[in-house]
Design an enzyme around this catalytic site. Structure first.
Site, PDB file in Angstrom:
ATOM      1  N   ARG A 236       1.922  -0.833  10.998  1.00 23.94           N
ATOM      2  CA  ARG A 236       2.998  -1.010  11.937  1.00 23.94           C
ATOM      3  C   ARG A 236       3.608  -2.075  12.481  1.00 23.94           C
ATOM      4  O   ARG A 236       4.685  -2.319  12.850  1.00 23.94           O
ATOM      5  CB  ARG A 236       2.321   0.132  13.371  1.00 23.94           C
ATOM      6  CG  ARG A 236       2.261   1.139  13.018  1.00 23.94           C
ATOM      7  CD  ARG A 236       1.643   2.203  14.160  1.00 23.94           C
ATOM      8  NE  ARG A 236       0.968   3.490  14.038  1.00 23.94           N
ATOM      9  CZ  ARG A 236      -0.021   3.932  13.757  1.00 23.94           C
ATOM     10  NH1 ARG A 236      -1.013   3.174  13.838  1.00 23.94           N
ATOM     11  NH2 ARG A 236      -0.240   5.218  13.596  1.00 23.94           N
TER      12      ARG A 236
ATOM     13  N   ASP B 113      -3.415   4.304  -2.187  1.00 22.41           N
ATOM     14  CA  ASP B 113      -4.523   4.490  -1.412  1.00 22.41           C
ATOM     15  C   ASP B 113      -4.251   6.333  -1.075  1.00 22.41           C
ATOM     16  O   ASP B 113      -3.914   6.548  -0.243  1.00 22.41           O
ATOM     17  CB  ASP B 113      -4.081   3.860   0.221  1.00 22.41           C
ATOM     18  CG  ASP B 113      -5.538   4.260   1.163  1.00 22.41           C
ATOM     19  OD1 ASP B 113      -6.454   4.523   0.702  1.00 22.41           O
ATOM     20  OD2 ASP B 113      -4.964   4.103   2.390  1.00 22.41           O
TER      21      ASP B 113
ATOM     22  N   ASP C   2     -13.374  14.955  -4.734  1.00 26.29           N
ATOM     23  CA  ASP C   2     -13.461  16.223  -5.274  1.00 26.29           C
ATOM     24  C   ASP C   2     -14.730  15.895  -6.023  1.00 26.29           C
ATOM     25  O   ASP C   2     -15.486  14.952  -6.039  1.00 26.29           O
ATOM     26  CB  ASP C   2     -12.075  16.430  -6.077  1.00 26.29           C
ATOM     27  CG  ASP C   2     -11.717  17.924  -5.845  1.00 26.29           C
ATOM     28  OD1 ASP C   2     -12.737  18.586  -6.326  1.00 26.29           O
ATOM     29  OD2 ASP C   2     -10.668  17.937  -5.767  1.00 26.29           O
TER      30      ASP C   2
ATOM     31  N   LYS D  40       0.708  -1.234   0.009  1.00 24.52           N
ATOM     32  CA  LYS D  40      -0.015  -0.102   0.086  1.00 24.52           C
ATOM     33  C   LYS D  40       0.859   1.306  -0.067  1.00 24.52           C
ATOM     34  O   LYS D  40       1.718   1.377   1.022  1.00 24.52           O
ATOM     35  CB  LYS D  40      -0.870  -0.035   1.138  1.00 24.52           C
ATOM     36  CG  LYS D  40      -1.673   1.309   1.308  1.00 24.52           C
ATOM     37  CD  LYS D  40      -2.638   1.410   2.467  1.00 24.52           C
ATOM     38  CE  LYS D  40      -2.108   1.584   3.593  1.00 24.52           C
ATOM     39  NZ  LYS D  40      -1.788   3.364   3.557  1.00 24.52           N
TER      40      LYS D  40
ATOM     41  N   THR E 272     -11.105   3.805  10.325  1.00 28.72           N
ATOM     42  CA  THR E 272     -10.942   3.075  11.380  1.00 28.72           C
ATOM     43  C   THR E 272     -10.600   3.866  12.666  1.00 28.72           C
ATOM     44  O   THR E 272     -10.691   3.197  13.685  1.00 28.72           O
ATOM     45  CB  THR E 272      -9.996   1.735  11.173  1.00 28.72           C
ATOM     46  OG1 THR E 272      -8.943   2.175  10.643  1.00 28.72           O
ATOM     47  CG2 THR E 272     -10.669   1.086  10.181  1.00 28.72           C
TER      48      THR E 272
ATOM     49  N   LYS F 167      -7.244   8.117  -1.656  1.00 34.02           N
ATOM     50  CA  LYS F 167      -8.661   8.473  -1.157  1.00 34.02           C
ATOM     51  C   LYS F 167      -9.260   9.654  -1.853  1.00 34.02           C
ATOM     52  O   LYS F 167      -9.295  10.692  -1.281  1.00 34.02           O
ATOM     53  CB  LYS F 167      -8.471   8.690   0.290  1.00 34.02           C
ATOM     54  CG  LYS F 167      -8.264   7.579   1.134  1.00 34.02           C
ATOM     55  CD  LYS F 167      -8.033   7.778   2.683  1.00 34.02           C
ATOM     56  CE  LYS F 167      -7.896   6.786   3.351  1.00 34.02           C
ATOM     57  NZ  LYS F 167      -6.435   6.282   3.366  1.00 34.02           N
TER      58      LYS F 167
END
Length: 241
Positions: free
Chosen positions: A214, A59, A64, A32, A122, A61
């Site tokens: 992470r 990613d 617009d 990603k 999330t 997002k």
């Protein structure tokens, strides 16, 4: 979507990201690339990692006006990526425009990238959604509403919490894809995430793909952490179907 474990390459630059990838000795991964890394390194990074055999989840997002999103999606699809995100909050016309742009930008004879819509991040709790975003519905109602809109717009799925997967499969459709971030091992801290689960629990809930950052990239041995998470993810049984 073949139930991938997607590694969130949340690094500030290519050099740092490549040092992490050295631990995998050239093993093809599903990576990603988020906003921080893409804004720093641009399309050249996508092209280099694709040339090395990696799948790419871009990613960024998109959110617009429809015409701008259509044009941006066309450019992103031309980079040979595998998965692109938009914000469901942009509405159906915007999501339809993203799909049209992706189809127009995909090079001839290549597979069209999937497009999935972000429902609620999330990191967003129901209290934040209602008190700060001004959405009166419950978190679950909002996620389902956004997911239904995404399906009507012709998108392949949504980004959501694994906790929301069963109701999406039930109310939107069993083949509608669910890409789930917020994955943590039991020993890891939640950090800025609110709606989190383990890899095993995500599979049990029916997630089609998990995104892990992470717990892998900050591990002392990223490859060992990846393998451990992948075992949990692959070996768990899915209760949805």
């Amino acid at each position: 979507m073949n139930n991938p474990l997607i590694v969130a390459m949340d690094f500030p630059d290519k050099n740092t990201a490549d040092r992490c990838l050295e631990a995998f000795a050239g093993e093809p991964l599903f990576l990603k690339i988020g906003m921080e890394l893409f804004y720093k390194e641009g399309p050249a990074l996508v092209q280099e990692w694709k040339a090395k055999g990696h799948h790419i989840f871009l990613d960024v997002k998109l959110h617009d006006i429809p015409n701008t999103v259509k044009s941006a999606a066309r450019q992103l699809a031309s980079l040979h990526v595998d998965l692109i995100t938009v914000h469901a909050a942009g509405g159906m016309k915007m999501m339809e425009a993203a799909r049209e742009g992706i189809e127009a930008g995909t090079p001839a004879s290549e597979t069209t990238p999937d497009c999935v819509a972000v429902t609620q991040l999330t990191s967003t709790s129901e209290a934040v959604m209602q008190n700060e975003l001004g959405i009166a519905q419950s978190l679950e109602e909002t996620v389902i509403h956004y997911a239904k809109n995404a399906k009507k717009a012709g998108l392949q799925g949504v980004v959501c919490s694994a906790l929301e997967v069963p109701m999406i499969k039930e109310k939107v459709g069993p083949t509608f894809e669910t890409v789930t971030p917020g994955i943590r091992l039991k020993e890891n801290e939640n950090n800025d995430q609110e709606r989190v689960v383990t890899p095993e629990r995500a599979r049990e809930l029916g997630s089609d793909a998990i995104v892990v950052g992470r717990s892998i990239i900050q591990a002392e041995n990223p490859r060992s952490a990846y393998q451990a998470i992948n075992r949990q993810w692959r070996n768990a049984s899915c209760n949805i179907g």
